[in-house]
Design a protein around this motif. Structure first.
Motif, mmCIF file in Angstrom:
data_model
loop_
_atom_site.group_PDB
_atom_site.id
_atom_site.type_symbol
_atom_site.label_atom_id
_atom_site.label_comp_id
_atom_site.label_asym_id
_atom_site.label_seq_id
_atom_site.Cartn_x
_atom_site.Cartn_y
_atom_site.Cartn_z
ATOM 1 N N GLY A 182 0.816 -1.216 0.000
ATOM 2 C CA GLY A 182 0.000 0.000 0.000
ATOM 3 C C GLY A 182 0.843 1.257 0.000
ATOM 4 O O GLY A 182 0.481 2.255 -0.624
ATOM 5 N N ARG A 183 1.976 1.199 0.656
ATOM 6 C CA ARG A 183 2.810 2.402 0.761
ATOM 7 C C ARG A 183 3.736 2.575 -0.433
ATOM 8 O O ARG A 183 3.956 3.675 -0.912
ATOM 9 N N HIS A 184 4.294 1.471 -0.917
ATOM 10 C CA HIS A 184 5.316 1.582 -1.981
ATOM 11 C C HIS A 184 4.811 1.149 -3.352
ATOM 12 O O HIS A 184 5.248 1.666 -4.358
ATOM 13 N N GLY A 185 3.972 0.137 -3.363
ATOM 14 C CA GLY A 185 3.593 -0.427 -4.659
ATOM 15 C C GLY A 185 2.276 0.093 -5.163
ATOM 16 O O GLY A 185 1.813 1.163 -4.769
ATOM 17 N N HIS A 186 1.708 -0.669 -6.044
ATOM 18 C CA HIS A 186 0.410 -0.284 -6.585
ATOM 19 C C HIS A 186 -0.247 -1.536 -7.136
ATOM 20 O O HIS A 186 0.407 -2.422 -7.647
ATOM 21 N N VAL A 187 -1.530 -1.604 -6.976
ATOM 22 C CA VAL A 187 -2.250 -2.700 -7.598
ATOM 23 C C VAL A 187 -3.454 -2.075 -8.304
ATOM 24 O O VAL A 187 -4.032 -1.109 -7.813
ATOM 25 N N ALA A 188 -3.753 -2.611 -9.500
ATOM 26 C CA ALA A 188 -4.833 -2.016 -10.299
ATOM 27 C C ALA A 188 -6.176 -2.437 -9.728
ATOM 28 O O ALA A 188 -6.741 -3.446 -10.099
ATOM 29 N N ILE A 189 -6.656 -1.661 -8.741
ATOM 30 C CA ILE A 189 -7.942 -1.972 -8.101
ATOM 31 C C ILE A 189 -9.084 -1.481 -9.004
ATOM 32 O O ILE A 189 -9.107 -0.322 -9.424
ATOM 33 N N PRO A 207 -6.025 1.989 -3.879
ATOM 34 C CA PRO A 207 -5.223 0.906 -3.274
ATOM 35 C C PRO A 207 -4.312 1.391 -2.159
ATOM 36 O O PRO A 207 -4.025 0.643 -1.215
ATOM 37 N N ASN A 208 -3.846 2.619 -2.259
ATOM 38 C CA ASN A 208 -2.933 3.117 -1.233
ATOM 39 C C ASN A 208 -3.670 3.385 0.100
ATOM 40 O O ASN A 208 -3.046 3.557 1.135
#
Lengths: 868, 230
Positions: free
Chosen positions: A597-604, A610-611
């Motif tokens: 959540g802090r560094h990455g990203h996911v295509a929600i 997502p963060n």
């Protein structure tokens, strides 16, 4: 009858060798493409389930855990089944080696089972199904290795049994060392035996390594764990009775499956890919059928007077029908036989392309050569012969319906097609097909309407293409130059030949455009998705690890040491386990939600930012276990945001809530992802499948990757850029065969176009002769014929273009979401479509030019010259 | 008598069978010549040789002194455009061109201007008496009408010689006679020589001269009823 057959059928075939050869080639090509793809698919799918067939008699039942591994300690629960069945515990893993000269790593399937029991001596927990099968018996292969030595050597914890194929390829002998990595750790195995291939069974896969169960458990770092237990019926025991007894004996969390479930899971995994290939191979056959129809139509038309004469002599229509069909059957049998041989040869090339993709996509090691399956050969042979008969059906009826009065008809013999009615019906069919495909709400996985709709679009679109022919004939008006008039006027009242050639090309171009637009949409979507998702600087996984199905794992300690490296700012540990939910296979993954959540990203797609979402789910922790579900998962299992699910775990059923839906194009089974602490609590498995490392600012990922690799040679470190590059390469590799098949389909359609032009020229030979007597030059006549052929090609290409876009809409907006659960962004690639248009027309010119030049030199019919 | 077209010592074989055997024939400018004979006697073969549509195995065919067999294919095509007109038994109108366009076709091949083409076509349509049928498609014409259009087309470019292959062979008697009248009248008007292949004695009478062929040889030559030879 024999007299007639010899003189009317065989003599005509001998005289028209060119036509017969072309028809034979059409059948052979269609059959070979179809067969080669089927064989390649068979080889690829068979490799998934290769073990059971490879190591001895196949089992009748398989026991698995609903989630996670089976515990060896619970095995005695099955002891009561020993009178009815032999019991074989199995553990699986992967052994990898670096590729030669820095090439791609080579993966081996590492299988651990009770070798002593399997070989038939002193069964302990298991007994061999067929002690005499000998498939796993040690062979000295010149080493003089006797059975006793083999068993003694099994006491060596590194002892491994290799296939004859591997031993031969690498010159391995008993005692040879095999060095590589298991789960990122360096491992050296010692060859203790070479498994001989049993007669009447498929040969053992080259990349199969077999170890004794305890040794395999040690090497894989999974002491006391099993992946499955195989049960095989003894003597007179009955399967239903065994099933009942086994179901009663199974410990909680263990499930009973039929052995083919695994293979069918494999089939599901590759369904998208195989669907793609099978449809394309069928298209090659369908376009080939068009070609055959033209060939028979031309042959029947040329012999119109023969049929009329036979009728006037009292020959019944049924006999004429039979004569044409007999010729078709002869061509079908001969062409299909040649096609089977050609297809087997082509399959060797296709299987390499397919297996490479399967390796890449699914982390499985596929076969490298295709064997000739009699059932597949029979299917292709039968299909080829039937296609030939079907293609000859209408011309045969035409021959039978020839009336003697046609003896007096000296026209071109071509009648205008009822294009208005046909194209209107085609348009309606295509629209009905599109309407059917876009039927509103249907359950996930149901796609019959989309398949049927696509079929109707293809059929209707090809017929609707006929309407373009008269439009393209319009420039041939009274003010046009004479050559243009002569070239385009025939299109105003198109004959069946014009129509068939245009329709065949439209189908081929339509498929190419449809698939091309889908692939481009897929590519655009995946590339955007990757751009969004891949945020880490380095991705770490055990050597040879690809995809969710891979069985490589890093130990928690190794993952921890990497995370603790001074260059690493944060590390996101990802673990995944296969799961059976409601009887269907899927995956449960675990990620560090807080770090992600802090560094990455996911295509929600659903569930918010997502963060914000992922740290929130992390905070909910075990108090309210939550997961994000892939879009595929939600469609497969009919799950919506906020739904609660009962998940089987080694510690029993656990409840979680789906609080987010994310896009995932990595697998077709779907997956759930929970926060790592939740996973650790439920599964007690702290291993890691892959690791995403976020480096401290200013550090060079490539340099850091090289440094870390030097310390951990059993791991692969990919920078963000190289991973993106790899994904792109895999993507194009995956569709390479698709493109090749499309080229074959287009090639067949163009061959059809040439044949149509030759047919038209033969029918117009009187016109050609007239033009020659009027002083038209050969080049001028060729230009007229070329213009006519190009008009047909343009109609087919434009019709195909429109049809392809409609087909792509169905593929992208209905089939992909409905069948595979993938929502794709529809992308219309203008340059690609322009390229297809230009290349098709260029290929048409190149194909038609020699045909037109040949036709321009045609002499008139003998009877026209001689005045009959 | 100025010789327009001459075949000297021509032999033509199909396989081992000689269809024409060392045959000599000459046609003067404006002369109408009938080649009479039974089926398979070599009439059409001779016609094809005279028209440069086929080449002799032996001997030579000369048009105004120039050997056809020595001409290149483009030159032959050029000669056919300018010098020959052809009428077939089965008309061979181009089905995708209407009646007037069929007449215009050779003029387009010659590159005439549109205005000239239209004038000439109009003139010929009137000459064959089919003004009302000029826009009809070949499939809409009767056999006699088709052959009249074919005659008009053959004469459109004012050729020096007209080759007619059984021009009445596929017509009823009345239509056949009309076509023969037309051929005689128009070739006379235009000063066009004609070689007509026929097996009809009656049809042959419109010619100045009649040659009878049997087994590839001329066995008889006599004067027809076509009036004085030019």
């Amino acid at each position: 009858m024999t007299w007639l057959v010899l003189r009317i059928v065989l003599r005509a075939m001998l005289r028209e060798r060119g036509r017969v050869l072309l028809a034979l080639l059409s059948v052979a090509l269609g059959v070979s493409v179809f067969l080669s793809i089927r064989l390649a698919n068979r080889a690829a799918v068979a490799s998934f389930a290769g073990f059971a067939a490879g190591i001895g008699q196949g089992s009748d039942l398989v026991v698995r855990a609903e989630a996670g591994p089976l515990r060896e300690t619970a095995l005695p629960a099955l002891r009561g089944l020993r009178d009815e069945a032999w019991i074989r515990p199995v553990i699986e893993g992967t052994f990898s080696r670096r590729g030669v000269g820095g090439g791609a790593p080579e993966g081996f399937q590492l299988l651990g089972t009770d070798l002593v029991g399997l070989a038939g001596s002193a069964p302990a927990t298991a007994e061999p199904p067929d002690a005499g099968s000998g498939s796993m018996a040690s062979s000295g292969e010149g080493d003089g290795g006797a059975a006793g030595n083999f068993y003694r050597s099994l006491q060596d914890p590194a002892a491994v049994l290799v296939s004859t194929a591997l031993a031969r390829a690498e010159g391995l002998r008993i005692g040879s060392a095999l060095s590589g990595f298991v789960n990122g750790r360096p491992v050296t195995l010692a060859v203790a035996g070479i498994a001989q291939d049993a007669p009447n069974r498929p040969p053992l896969q080259r990349n199969l390594l077999v170890m004794d169960l305890p040794a395999a458990q040690m090497v894989l770092g999974r002491p006391g764990e099993l992946d499955r237990v195989e049960l095989g019926l003894r003597g007179e025991a009955s399967l239903p009775a065994l099933e009942l007894a086994a179901a009663a004996a199974l410990p909680p969390g263990w499930v009973l499956e039929a052995p083919e479930t695994r293979a069918s899971s494999a089939r599901t995994m590759t369904a998208a890919f195989r669907f793609n290939l099978t449809i394309l191979s069928l298209i090659a056959l369908a376009v080939g059928a068009y070609l055959l129809f033209q060939a028979f139509d031309a042959a029947v038309n040329r012999r119109r007077e023969t049929w009329a004469t036979l009728r006037s002599l009292g020959c019944p229509p049924r006999l004429l029908n039979a004569l044409v069909l007999l010729e078709a059957a002869l061509l079908g049998v001969a062409g299909s036989a040649a096609g089977v041989l050609l297809g087997w040869g082509m399959a060797q090339g296709a299987v390499r392309a397919v297996s490479k993709t399967v390796d890449t996509l699914y982390g499985a090691s596929a076969a490298r050569s295709a064997q000739l399956w009699p059932s597949e050969a029979a299917l292709a042979f039968g299909l080829g012969t039937l296609t030939c008969l079907a293609a000859a059906w209408l011309p045969a009826r035409t021959a039978a319906a020839t009336v003697p009065v046609q003896l007096l008809a000296r026209g071109s013999g071509t009648r205008p097609a009822r294009w208005q009615a046909l194209s209107a019906a085609g348009l309606l069919l295509a629209l009905a097909g599109a309407g059917l495909a876009f039927l509103p709400v249907l359950p996930a996985g149901v796609a019959w309407h989309a398949y049927a709709g696509s079929g109707l679009v293809l059929l209707g679109g090809s017929l609707a293409t006929l309407a373009l022919l008269p439009l393209l004939g319009l420039p041939g008006g009274r003010r046009a130059p004479w050559a243009v008039r002569l070239a385009l006027r025939p299109l105003r009242r198109p004959t069946g030949r014009h129509g068939f050639a245009a329709a065949a090309l439209a189908v081929a171009v339509g498929m190419t455009i449809g698939m091309g637009v889908m692939v481009k949409s897929f590519e655009a979507t995946v590339m955007t998705w990757i751009g969004t998702n891949l945020r880490a600087d380095l991705y770490v996984a055990p050597l040879g690890s690809e995809g969710m199905a891979a069985q490589h794992r890093l130990s928690a300690a190794l993952a921890e040491s990497l995370a603790a490296d001074p260059a690493v700012l944060a590390a996101d540990r990802f673990q995944v386990v296969p799961l059976r939910l409601r009887g269907a296979p899927t995956f449960l993954g675990a990620a560090d939600f807080n770090i992600h959540g802090r560094h990455g990203h996911v295509a929600i797609i659903e569930g918010g930012d997502p963060n914000v979402l992922l740290p929130h789910l992390h905070d909910l922790g075990l108090a309210d276990p939550s997961a994000i579900a892939s879009e595929t998962f939600t469609r497969r299992f009919g799950v919506r945001l906020g739904d609660a699910l009962e998940i089987p775990t080694p510690s029993g059923l656990r409840r979680l809530t789906v609080r987010g839906v994310y896009a995932d194009y990595g697998n077709e089974r779907g997956s759930l992802i929970v926060d790592r602490p939740v996973f650790l609590d439920w599964f007690h498995d702290d291993r890691v499948a892959s690791l995403a490392l976020y480096l401290r600012p200013g550090l060079d990922p490539n340099r850091e990757g090289k440094r870390l690799f030097a310390a951990h040679p059993g791991l692969q470190f990919r920078s963000n850029a190289s991973l993106r590059q790899q994904v792109t390469t895999i993507f194009h590799q995956t569709f390479a065969l698709t493109y090749a098949l499309e080229v074959i389909g287009l090639g067949v359609a163009l061959a059809g176009l040439v044949q149509a032009l030759l047919g038209l020229a033969l029918a117009r030979r009187g016109d050609i002769w007239t033009l020659r007597t009027l002083g038209a030059k050969e080049g001028e006549i060729a230009a007229v014929l070329l213009g006519e052929g190009l008009g047909v090609a343009l109609a087919g290409t434009l019709g195909g273009l429109a049809m392809g876009v409609l087909l792509a809409q169905i593929l992208v907006r209905v089939l992909n979401p409905q069948v595979f659960g993938w929502t794709l962004r529809f992308a219309l690639p203008g340059p690609f479509m322009g390229l297809v248009l230009a290349l098709t027309l260029l290929a048409a010119v190149l194909a038609l030019l020699p045909a037109a030049r040949w036709a321009a030199r045609l002499r008139a019919d003998r009877e026209a010259e001689e005045g009959a | 008598m100025a010789v327009l077209l001459e075949a000297r010592g021509v032999t033509k074989r199909y396989g081992s069978r000689a269809v024409l055997q060392s045959l000599d024939v000459a046609i003067a400018k404006g002369e109408r010549l009938a080649l009479l004979g039974p089926s398979g006697c070599g009439k059409t073969t001779l016609l094809n040789l005279l028209g440069g549509l086929d080449l002799p195995d032996e001997g030579t065919v000369r048009l105004e002194g120039e050997a056809l067999e020595a001409m290149t294919a483009p030159r032959l095509a050029e000669v056919r455009r300018r010098t020959y007109g052809t009428v077939f038994q089965f008309f061979h109108l181009i089905p995708t061109l209407d009646a007037r366009e069929n007449i215009e076709l050779p003029l387009h091949l010659l590159g005439w201007t549109p205005a000239r083409i239209q004038d000439r076509a109009r003139e010929l349509v009137a000459a064959v008496g089919l003004e009302s049928r000029a826009a009809a498609w070949p499939s809409e014409l009767s056999g006699g009408e088709m052959q009249r259009i074919a005659v008009a087309r053959a004469l459109a470019a004012r050729p020096a010689i007209l080759l007619a292959d059984e021009p009445t062979g596929n017509l009823d008697r009345a239509s056949g006679e009309a076509v023969l009248d037309l051929l005689a009248r128009l070739t006379e008007q235009e000063g066009t020589a004609m070689v007509m292949v026929t097996h009809s004695e009656a049809a042959a009478t419109i010619c100045h001269r009649i040659l009878r062929l049997v087994d590839g040889r001329i066995i008889e030559g006599r004067t027809g009823e076509g009036g004085d030879r030019p």
